[in-house]
Design a protein around this motif. Structure first.
Motif, mmCIF file in Angstrom:
data_model
loop_
_atom_site.group_PDB
_atom_site.id
_atom_site.type_symbol
_atom_site.label_atom_id
_atom_site.label_comp_id
_atom_site.label_asym_id
_atom_site.label_seq_id
_atom_site.Cartn_x
_atom_site.Cartn_y
_atom_site.Cartn_z
ATOM 1 N N SER A 63 -77.852 -10.013 -75.913
ATOM 2 C CA SER A 63 -78.422 -9.858 -74.253
ATOM 3 C C SER A 63 -77.903 -8.035 -73.784
ATOM 4 C CB SER A 63 -77.765 -10.591 -72.732
ATOM 5 O OG SER A 63 -76.615 -10.254 -73.180
ATOM 6 N N SER A 64 -78.706 -7.219 -73.489
ATOM 7 C CA SER A 64 -78.364 -6.104 -73.741
ATOM 8 C C SER A 64 -77.202 -5.960 -72.519
ATOM 9 C CB SER A 64 -79.967 -5.457 -72.764
ATOM 10 O OG SER A 64 -79.918 -5.681 -71.285
ATOM 11 N N LYS A 65 -76.886 -6.399 -71.438
ATOM 12 C CA LYS A 65 -76.122 -6.490 -70.368
ATOM 13 C C LYS A 65 -74.597 -6.807 -71.088
ATOM 14 C CE LYS A 65 -73.696 -8.765 -66.399
ATOM 15 N NZ LYS A 65 -74.541 -8.917 -64.873
ATOM 16 N N PHE A 66 -74.645 -7.750 -71.601
ATOM 17 C CA PHE A 66 -73.195 -8.624 -73.335
ATOM 18 C C PHE A 66 -73.130 -7.258 -73.812
ATOM 19 C CE2 PHE A 66 -72.234 -10.278 -77.511
ATOM 20 C CZ PHE A 66 -70.808 -10.199 -76.879
ATOM 21 N N LEU A 67 -74.220 -6.593 -74.723
ATOM 22 C CA LEU A 67 -73.800 -5.423 -75.625
ATOM 23 C C LEU A 67 -73.230 -4.576 -75.056
ATOM 24 C CD1 LEU A 67 -74.785 -4.909 -78.419
ATOM 25 C CD2 LEU A 67 -76.906 -3.869 -77.987
ATOM 26 N N ARG A 68 -74.046 -4.090 -74.024
ATOM 27 C CA ARG A 68 -73.119 -2.841 -73.274
ATOM 28 C C ARG A 68 -71.728 -2.967 -72.332
ATOM 29 N NH1 ARG A 68 -77.931 -2.955 -69.959
ATOM 30 N NH2 ARG A 68 -76.194 -3.430 -68.553
ATOM 31 N N LYS A 69 -71.725 -4.415 -72.649
ATOM 32 C CA LYS A 69 -70.008 -5.001 -72.036
ATOM 33 C C LYS A 69 -69.538 -4.503 -73.320
ATOM 34 C CE LYS A 69 -70.690 -7.755 -68.344
ATOM 35 N NZ LYS A 69 -70.790 -9.628 -67.759
ATOM 36 N N GLU A 70 -69.613 -4.941 -74.287
ATOM 37 C CA GLU A 70 -69.258 -5.144 -75.539
ATOM 38 C C GLU A 70 -68.869 -3.693 -76.509
ATOM 39 O OE1 GLU A 70 -67.465 -7.574 -77.659
ATOM 40 O OE2 GLU A 70 -67.815 -8.600 -75.765
ATOM 41 N N ILE A 71 -69.822 -2.722 -76.147
ATOM 42 C CA ILE A 71 -70.131 -1.807 -76.641
ATOM 43 C C ILE A 71 -68.902 -0.663 -75.426
ATOM 44 C CG2 ILE A 71 -71.146 1.129 -76.749
ATOM 45 C CD1 ILE A 71 -73.831 -0.503 -76.985
ATOM 46 N N THR A 72 -68.849 -0.771 -74.684
ATOM 47 C CA THR A 72 -67.582 -0.340 -73.214
ATOM 48 C C THR A 72 -66.362 -0.923 -73.467
ATOM 49 O OG1 THR A 72 -69.880 -0.154 -71.690
ATOM 50 C CG2 THR A 72 -66.946 0.145 -71.084
ATOM 51 N N ASP B 268 -64.071 14.900 -76.919
ATOM 52 C CA ASP B 268 -64.706 15.283 -76.213
ATOM 53 C C ASP B 268 -64.872 15.499 -74.692
ATOM 54 O OD1 ASP B 268 -67.134 15.487 -74.393
ATOM 55 O OD2 ASP B 268 -68.505 14.063 -75.817
ATOM 56 N N LEU B 269 -64.561 16.727 -74.293
ATOM 57 C CA LEU B 269 -63.552 16.553 -72.959
ATOM 58 C C LEU B 269 -64.716 16.676 -71.524
ATOM 59 C CD1 LEU B 269 -61.163 20.194 -74.118
ATOM 60 C CD2 LEU B 269 -61.043 17.691 -73.444
ATOM 61 N N HIS B 270 -65.672 16.661 -71.767
ATOM 62 C CA HIS B 270 -66.494 16.254 -70.684
ATOM 63 C C HIS B 270 -67.613 14.915 -70.797
ATOM 64 C CE1 HIS B 270 -66.582 21.200 -71.489
ATOM 65 N NE2 HIS B 270 -66.871 21.061 -72.472
ATOM 66 N N CYS B 271 -67.520 14.191 -71.353
ATOM 67 C CA CYS B 271 -68.047 12.836 -71.197
ATOM 68 C C CYS B 271 -67.080 11.884 -71.714
ATOM 69 C CB CYS B 271 -69.690 13.228 -72.373
ATOM 70 S SG CYS B 271 -70.677 14.028 -71.189
ATOM 71 N N SER B 272 -66.096 11.566 -71.778
ATOM 72 C CA SER B 272 -65.157 11.204 -72.676
ATOM 73 C C SER B 272 -64.606 10.251 -71.625
ATOM 74 C CB SER B 272 -63.899 11.157 -74.135
ATOM 75 O OG SER B 272 -63.589 11.933 -73.797
ATOM 76 N N PRO B 273 -64.160 9.042 -71.762
ATOM 77 C CA PRO B 273 -62.721 8.625 -70.705
ATOM 78 C C PRO B 273 -61.369 9.687 -70.905
ATOM 79 C CG PRO B 273 -63.244 6.935 -72.131
ATOM 80 C CD PRO B 273 -63.672 8.161 -73.053
ATOM 81 N N PHE B 274 -61.386 10.317 -71.725
ATOM 82 C CA PHE B 274 -60.181 11.754 -71.693
ATOM 83 C C PHE B 274 -60.029 12.311 -70.924
ATOM 84 C CE2 PHE B 274 -58.263 15.211 -74.030
ATOM 85 C CZ PHE B 274 -57.412 14.411 -74.211
ATOM 86 N N LYS B 275 -61.759 12.977 -70.372
ATOM 87 C CA LYS B 275 -61.705 13.501 -69.191
ATOM 88 C C LYS B 275 -61.466 13.204 -67.944
ATOM 89 C CE LYS B 275 -65.360 13.369 -67.552
ATOM 90 N NZ LYS B 275 -66.963 12.703 -66.866
ATOM 91 N N ASP B 276 -61.537 11.750 -67.532
ATOM 92 C CA ASP B 276 -60.937 10.840 -66.750
ATOM 93 C C ASP B 276 -59.867 10.837 -66.237
ATOM 94 O OD1 ASP B 276 -63.439 10.775 -65.995
ATOM 95 O OD2 ASP B 276 -64.309 8.554 -66.547
ATOM 96 N N ASN B 277 -58.647 10.738 -67.807
ATOM 97 C CA ASN B 277 -57.364 10.672 -67.168
ATOM 98 C C ASN B 277 -56.543 12.139 -66.890
ATOM 99 O OD1 ASN B 277 -57.835 7.994 -67.767
ATOM 100 N ND2 ASN B 277 -56.632 8.983 -70.440
ATOM 101 N N ILE B 278 -57.304 13.705 -67.772
ATOM 102 C CA ILE B 278 -56.758 14.553 -67.361
ATOM 103 C C ILE B 278 -57.084 14.606 -65.777
ATOM 104 C CG2 ILE B 278 -57.345 16.523 -67.430
ATOM 105 C CD1 ILE B 278 -57.979 16.732 -70.259
ATOM 106 N N ARG B 279 -58.047 14.050 -65.364
ATOM 107 C CA ARG B 279 -58.421 14.642 -63.769
ATOM 108 C C ARG B 279 -57.854 14.070 -63.311
ATOM 109 N NH1 ARG B 279 -65.362 13.949 -63.654
ATOM 110 N NH2 ARG B 279 -65.985 16.428 -64.263
#
Length: 152
Positions: free
Chosen positions: A102-111, A136-147
């Motif tokens: 299922s696409s929902k399951f796959l999205r959760k696994e990817i995340t 990737d300073l613009h799209c990755s979770p690393f960017k959120d941590n910096i913010r």
């Protein structure tokens, strides 16, 4: 800001180095923050409008090329490209056909894999994903941590 000047900046800002060099040239009339804002708008626009040929990128990765160099050549986000590669990895490692996932399951696994690359069994992919998150300073979770750090 004058629309002609904005268009000039929009067309000329292709990298963070361009932002720095342009800021030096136009300061104090135009600030670094203004140019950075224009650059980030352009980056987000490009990411939303231009999706690379995912199959081709995954094939290049499987042939030994690293994800960041593929992203640079495609002018795309390393983090988002890493998500595509992880999706391919998950699809190929799961039993049965694509239809049973299922696409929902796959999205959760990817995340889950992207947020915690330690879960990825393939050593090369795990290391590549970690490098993409850091690079990737613009799209990755690393960017959120910096913010979050700057807001504290």
């Amino acid at each position: 800001m004058d629309p002609k000047l904005f268009k000039t900046f929009w067309e000329s800002l292709g990298s963070l180095d361009d932002v720095r060099d342009t800021a030096k040239k136009y300061y104090p009339k135009i600030t670094y923050e203004t140019l950075m804002s224009i650059f980030l708008q352009k980056y987000q626009y490009r990411i939303r409008k231009k999706k690379p040929n995912v199959r081709s990128c995954v094939r290049r990765y499987l042939n030994g090329e690293d994800i960041i160099s593929i992203a640079v050549s495609e002018r795309f986000s390393p983090y988002i490209l890493a998500r595509f590669v992880v999706e391919n990895y998950l699809r190929s490692s799961m039993d049965d056909t694509k239809d049973s996932i299922s696409s929902k399951f796959l999205r959760k696994e990817i995340t889950a894999y992207i947020r915690n690359p330690v879960k990825i069994e393939d050593e090369r992919l795990r290391a590549e994903v970690q490098r993409c998150i850091e690079a990737d300073l613009h799209c990755s979770p690393f960017k959120d941590n910096i913010r979050k750090l700057y807001l504290l």
